[in-house]
Scaffold this motif. Structure first.
Motif, mmCIF file in Angstrom:
data_model
loop_
_atom_site.group_PDB
_atom_site.id
_atom_site.type_symbol
_atom_site.label_atom_id
_atom_site.label_comp_id
_atom_site.label_asym_id
_atom_site.label_seq_id
_atom_site.Cartn_x
_atom_site.Cartn_y
_atom_site.Cartn_z
ATOM 1 N N ASP A 144 -2.071 -1.159 13.900
ATOM 2 C CA ASP A 144 -1.779 0.273 13.722
ATOM 3 C C ASP A 144 -0.411 0.560 13.097
ATOM 4 O O ASP A 144 0.047 1.710 13.115
ATOM 5 N N ALA A 145 0.248 -0.447 12.557
ATOM 6 C CA ALA A 145 1.570 -0.249 11.965
ATOM 7 C C ALA A 145 1.485 0.488 10.632
ATOM 8 O O ALA A 145 0.516 0.367 9.891
ATOM 9 N N ARG A 146 2.541 1.236 10.355
ATOM 10 C CA ARG A 146 2.741 1.829 9.026
ATOM 11 C C ARG A 146 3.668 0.869 8.290
ATOM 12 O O ARG A 146 4.760 0.582 8.766
ATOM 13 N N VAL A 147 3.222 0.391 7.122
ATOM 14 C CA VAL A 147 3.905 -0.682 6.408
ATOM 15 C C VAL A 147 4.380 -0.203 5.046
ATOM 16 O O VAL A 147 3.650 0.495 4.333
ATOM 17 N N LEU A 148 5.577 -0.613 4.683
ATOM 18 C CA LEU A 148 6.136 -0.373 3.357
ATOM 19 C C LEU A 148 6.235 -1.724 2.660
ATOM 20 O O LEU A 148 6.897 -2.636 3.166
ATOM 21 N N ASP A 149 5.541 -1.879 1.534
ATOM 22 C CA ASP A 149 5.550 -3.125 0.761
ATOM 23 C C ASP A 149 6.339 -2.901 -0.517
ATOM 24 O O ASP A 149 5.812 -2.388 -1.507
ATOM 25 N N LEU A 150 7.628 -3.261 -0.474
ATOM 26 C CA LEU A 150 8.483 -3.141 -1.649
ATOM 27 C C LEU A 150 8.169 -4.283 -2.611
ATOM 28 O O LEU A 150 7.801 -5.366 -2.183
ATOM 29 N N PHE A 151 8.350 -4.053 -3.900
ATOM 30 C CA PHE A 151 8.045 -5.064 -4.921
ATOM 31 C C PHE A 151 6.581 -5.496 -4.769
ATOM 32 O O PHE A 151 6.269 -6.679 -4.641
ATOM 33 N N GLY A 152 5.681 -4.527 -4.764
ATOM 34 C CA GLY A 152 4.267 -4.751 -4.461
ATOM 35 C C GLY A 152 3.598 -5.907 -5.174
ATOM 36 O O GLY A 152 2.795 -6.607 -4.571
ATOM 37 N N GLY A 153 3.914 -6.136 -6.439
ATOM 38 C CA GLY A 153 3.313 -7.246 -7.173
ATOM 39 C C GLY A 153 1.804 -7.237 -7.071
ATOM 40 O O GLY A 153 1.162 -6.236 -7.335
#
Length: 132
Positions: free
Chosen positions: A46-55
């Protein structure tokens, strides 16, 4: 193509960039993704995730596969953004993901209202010096 290593989408393949963008984007290796997510398995649900440099989106899709509720991807290469969006459609997670086509250096004002995030993932292109 690379395969996701665990969870709901275990064994499913996602597209990875080709051509000139493949030189910049280096998908996180399966063993590293598996080790990373095994170490955070108690907080990924249930986490809210931020994926920087998504690639390729491998880290964010791995998070969704293992129970994250939502992932925001940040990627500045427009063709790679399209690829992440296509992968989200293929995995049927368009409603659980969002892709921002912007540089990590300038996206912060757009990201702030989307938070808070429980987990922030960052696997930058090392040739550009982000690790410093």
């Amino acid at each position: 193509m690379i395969r996701l290593t665990g969870g709901e989408f275990r064994g499913r393949s996602i597209l990875t960039p080709t051509g000139s963008h493949a030189l910049k984007v280096r998908p996180t290796q399966a063993r590293l993704r598996q080790a990373l997510f095994n170490s955070i398995q108690t907080v990924i649900g249930d986490a809210r995730v931020l994926d920087l440099f998504g690639g390729s989106g491998a880290l964010g899709f791995e998070a969704l596969s293992r129970g994250a509720s939502h992932v925001v991807f940040v990627e500045d290469a427009r063709p790679v953004v399209k690829l992440i969006e296509k992968n989200a459609i293929t995995l049927k997670v368009e409603d659980r993901s969002r892709v921002l086509s912007d540089s990590v250096a300038t996206v912060w004002k757009r990201i702030k209202p989307m938070g808070p995030f429980d987990i922030v993932l960052a696997d930058p292109p090392y040739a550009e010096g982000w690790e410093e």
